[in-house]
Design a protein around this motif. Structure first.
Motif, PDB file in Angstrom:
ATOM      1  N   GLY A 113      90.290   8.535  43.208  1.00 38.24           N
ATOM      2  CA  GLY A 113      89.701   8.070  41.963  1.00 38.24           C
ATOM      3  C   GLY A 113      90.106   8.954  40.801  1.00 38.24           C
ATOM      4  O   GLY A 113      90.344  10.161  40.957  1.00 38.24           O
TER       5      GLY A 113
ATOM      6  N   TRP B 119      87.455   4.407  40.484  1.00 35.74           N
ATOM      7  CA  TRP B 119      87.698   4.601  41.907  1.00 35.74           C
ATOM      8  C   TRP B 119      88.826   3.698  42.400  1.00 35.74           C
ATOM      9  O   TRP B 119      88.969   2.563  41.947  1.00 35.74           O
ATOM     10  CB  TRP B 119      86.416   4.337  42.703  1.00 35.74           C
ATOM     11  CG  TRP B 119      85.265   5.154  42.230  1.00 35.74           C
ATOM     12  CD1 TRP B 119      84.148   4.718  41.579  1.00 35.74           C
ATOM     13  CD2 TRP B 119      85.121   6.581  42.341  1.00 35.74           C
ATOM     14  NE1 TRP B 119      83.322   5.766  41.276  1.00 35.74           N
ATOM     15  CE2 TRP B 119      83.895   6.927  41.735  1.00 35.74           C
ATOM     16  CE3 TRP B 119      85.909   7.581  42.892  1.00 35.74           C
ATOM     17  CZ2 TRP B 119      83.434   8.243  41.666  1.00 35.74           C
ATOM     18  CZ3 TRP B 119      85.458   8.900  42.818  1.00 35.74           C
ATOM     19  CH2 TRP B 119      84.239   9.217  42.217  1.00 35.74           C
TER      20      TRP B 119
ATOM     21  N   TYR C 166      82.910  12.604  47.410  1.00 44.17           N
ATOM     22  CA  TYR C 166      82.542  11.872  46.191  1.00 44.17           C
ATOM     23  C   TYR C 166      81.774  12.799  45.247  1.00 44.17           C
ATOM     24  O   TYR C 166      82.053  12.869  44.043  1.00 44.17           O
ATOM     25  CB  TYR C 166      81.687  10.671  46.582  1.00 44.17           C
ATOM     26  CG  TYR C 166      81.314   9.708  45.476  1.00 44.17           C
ATOM     27  CD1 TYR C 166      81.899   8.444  45.411  1.00 44.17           C
ATOM     28  CD2 TYR C 166      80.360  10.027  44.525  1.00 44.17           C
ATOM     29  CE1 TYR C 166      81.540   7.536  44.427  1.00 44.17           C
ATOM     30  CE2 TYR C 166      79.999   9.135  43.533  1.00 44.17           C
ATOM     31  CZ  TYR C 166      80.587   7.889  43.486  1.00 44.17           C
ATOM     32  OH  TYR C 166      80.228   7.000  42.498  1.00 44.17           O
TER      33      TYR C 166
ATOM     34  N   TYR D 168      84.026  15.333  43.654  1.00 47.98           N
ATOM     35  CA  TYR D 168      84.819  14.714  42.590  1.00 47.98           C
ATOM     36  C   TYR D 168      84.015  14.727  41.290  1.00 47.98           C
ATOM     37  O   TYR D 168      84.531  15.079  40.213  1.00 47.98           O
ATOM     38  CB  TYR D 168      85.175  13.269  42.962  1.00 47.98           C
ATOM     39  CG  TYR D 168      86.524  13.080  43.611  1.00 47.98           C
ATOM     40  CD1 TYR D 168      86.935  13.888  44.666  1.00 47.98           C
ATOM     41  CD2 TYR D 168      87.387  12.076  43.202  1.00 47.98           C
ATOM     42  CE1 TYR D 168      88.170  13.701  45.278  1.00 47.98           C
ATOM     43  CE2 TYR D 168      88.623  11.877  43.803  1.00 47.98           C
ATOM     44  CZ  TYR D 168      89.013  12.691  44.836  1.00 47.98           C
ATOM     45  OH  TYR D 168      90.238  12.501  45.429  1.00 47.98           O
TER      46      TYR D 168
ATOM     47  N   MET E 273      80.861   2.805  43.555  1.00 49.34           N
ATOM     48  CA  MET E 273      81.873   2.506  44.563  1.00 49.34           C
ATOM     49  C   MET E 273      81.144   1.710  45.644  1.00 49.34           C
ATOM     50  O   MET E 273      80.726   2.232  46.666  1.00 49.34           O
ATOM     51  CB  MET E 273      82.488   3.777  45.156  1.00 49.34           C
ATOM     52  CG  MET E 273      83.597   3.478  46.170  1.00 49.34           C
ATOM     53  SD  MET E 273      84.168   4.935  47.074  1.00 49.34           S
ATOM     54  CE  MET E 273      85.258   5.657  45.870  1.00 49.34           C
TER      55      MET E 273
ATOM     56  N   THR F  34      84.568   6.997  35.671  1.00 46.87           N
ATOM     57  CA  THR F  34      85.205   7.214  36.975  1.00 46.87           C
ATOM     58  C   THR F  34      85.842   5.911  37.435  1.00 46.87           C
ATOM     59  O   THR F  34      85.183   4.888  37.514  1.00 46.87           O
ATOM     60  CB  THR F  34      84.167   7.675  38.013  1.00 46.87           C
ATOM     61  OG1 THR F  34      83.126   6.687  38.106  1.00 46.87           O
ATOM     62  CG2 THR F  34      83.551   9.001  37.613  1.00 46.87           C
TER      63      THR F  34
END
Length: 427
Positions: free
Chosen positions: A90, A139, A157, A160, A113, A137
């Motif tokens: 992502g 993804w 995740y 990130y 997501m 973001t």
């Protein structure tokens, strides 16, 4: 290999239906067919057009479609989509408005997501662009990520998000929509211990399952009705030979889409029947209400198997966030360590996905945060989609969120961006 065969079978069925639709549309549009005095021909063409479009959208990432925004000077300013941080699973992208000074409000939208692309928040982005510097973001579809890139689960995740927040700096206001709300809360708490100065100014959580057991719904309670073994057997497949991620274990978007549609099968059947009728009668258009909705709704993406399974197991079954027992990279994350990031929750009164009570539970977890930095809002009559993209968002919630951001904006730091894994390019 049987999982690959199943994945390829689903793609074969989709591809066949797209081809059948294209064939029916082409045959019905053939000039000689106009000589046949029968409504069957126009209905065949209409069915083919709607069918081809629908099945083609299932494997196509929608465009953002944001060409320009009106500035304070009354002029249209072009919008460039710039990748600020590029990662295998992502990116962090920036909607950079040409010819406009950087806005004081710097907003990072955390997109879900959960089977759909970040473009699901297109209308949210559009509504914020005139007043904010907007990042989001973006993804990636797991089917397109080679196995060599490794795993991606809820901990990855969260990390990130940590890196994205570090990159944007402490003058950022984070808005998390739906699925990522618990992990965004965890990422903020992780920063509170690791790098307090990199924490955002405020955190707005919209319709997120912080505590799924607070008011269970059919969606959030699903994980409690099956075992993890049953879930893995029924939902996980390996990407077929057509894509770069061949062999990667995923929860396929097409499989999830079938579940989405099954939940409201009668409603969707009526919508498509009515659209075929409108096309046959010449009343449909390229960007009518039906196409605008289903072009986005039908565009689905695969999730990595480890992300899907760890989400069900740790967020919904074990309720690790709700119990403040979440662990990231071997470190227990204590949400009580958040002491100076203002937190606001937004819920919809008629939300049948993340019911009222699930998201506001975040405020009770923030034991180290003073009451004056906590806020909540329950939108009367609003469903799940409405609280971040519908009329309720535009008329009521958006102004409240912007007011909350302004109330918690400290002195601006010049050049507050870190240099975490930076790789910029225009797209």
């Amino acid at each position: 290999m049987r999982y690959m065969a199943t994945y390829d079978l689903m793609e074969t069925i989709r591809n066949t239906n797209q081809w059948l639709g294209a064939t029916a549309s082409a045959l019905g549009s053939y000039p000689a067919m106009a000589m046949v005095p029968s409504p069957v021909v126009s209905w065949m063409r209409a069915w083919g057009e709607v069918t081809e479009r629908s099945f083609a959208r299932m494997v196509t990432k929608p465009d953002w479609g944001i060409g320009s925004v009106v500035g304070e000077d009354g002029r249209d300013h072009l919008v460039d989509i710039v990748v600020e941080v590029a990662r295998p699973f992502g990116d962090l992208i920036h909607f950079k408005v040409q010819g406009r000074e950087e806005m004081k409000r710097r907003v990072m939208l955390v997109a879900p997501m959960s089977g759909h692309y970040a473009t699901l928040l297109r209308s949210t982005v559009i509504s914020l662009l005139p007043d904010c510097e907007v990042y989001i973001t973006d993804w990636h579809n797991a089917r397109d990520i080679p196995v060599s890139e490794g795993k991606f689960d809820v901990e990855d995740y969260t990390l990130y998000l940590v890196d994205f927040m570090k990159y944007l700096g402490p003058n950022t206001h984070v808005i998390a929509v739906c699925q990522p709300a618990p992990l965004t809360l965890a990422a903020t708490a992780y920063l509170a211990e690791e790098d307090p100065k990199a924490q955002p100014r405020s955190l707005t959580l919209i319709g997120g399952p912080i505590d799924p057991d607070a008011t269970p719904t059919e969606v959030t309670d699903f994980g409690n009705r099956v075992t993890m073994g049953q879930l893995e057997q029924a939902m996980i497949q390996r990407v077929g030979f057509k894509y770069e991620g061949v062999g990667r274990k995923v929860y396929p978007g097409l499989l999830q889409l079938s579940s989405f549609i099954a939940m409201n099968a009668d409603k969707h059947a009526t919508a498509f029947s009515n659209q075929i009728q409108r096309v046959a009668q010449g009343e449909a258009s390229e960007h009518d209400k039906h196409n605008k909705f289903y072009d986005e709704y039908l565009a689905v993406m695969d999730m990595t198997a480890e992300f899907y399974l760890s989400t069900v197991d740790r967020i919904f079954k074990s309720c690790e966030i709700a119990k403040n027992e979440f662990v990231v990279a071997g470190r227990k994350v204590d949400i009580g360590k958040i002491t100076d990031v203002a937190v606001k929750t937004v819920e919809g009164e008629e939300d049948d996905i993340t019911a009222p009570g699930q998201c506001v539970a975040a405020l009770e977890l923030c034991t180290g945060l003073p009451d004056e930095k906590k806020a909540s809002h329950l939108e009367p009559g609003a469903g799940h989609y409405g609280i971040f993209a519908g009329q309720s968002w535009r008329n009521n919630i958006r102004p409240l969120v912007l007011e909350f951001i302004d109330q918690n904006s400290g002195p601006r730091v010049v050049g507050g961006k870190d240099t975490v894994a930076k790789k910029s390019k225009a797209s």
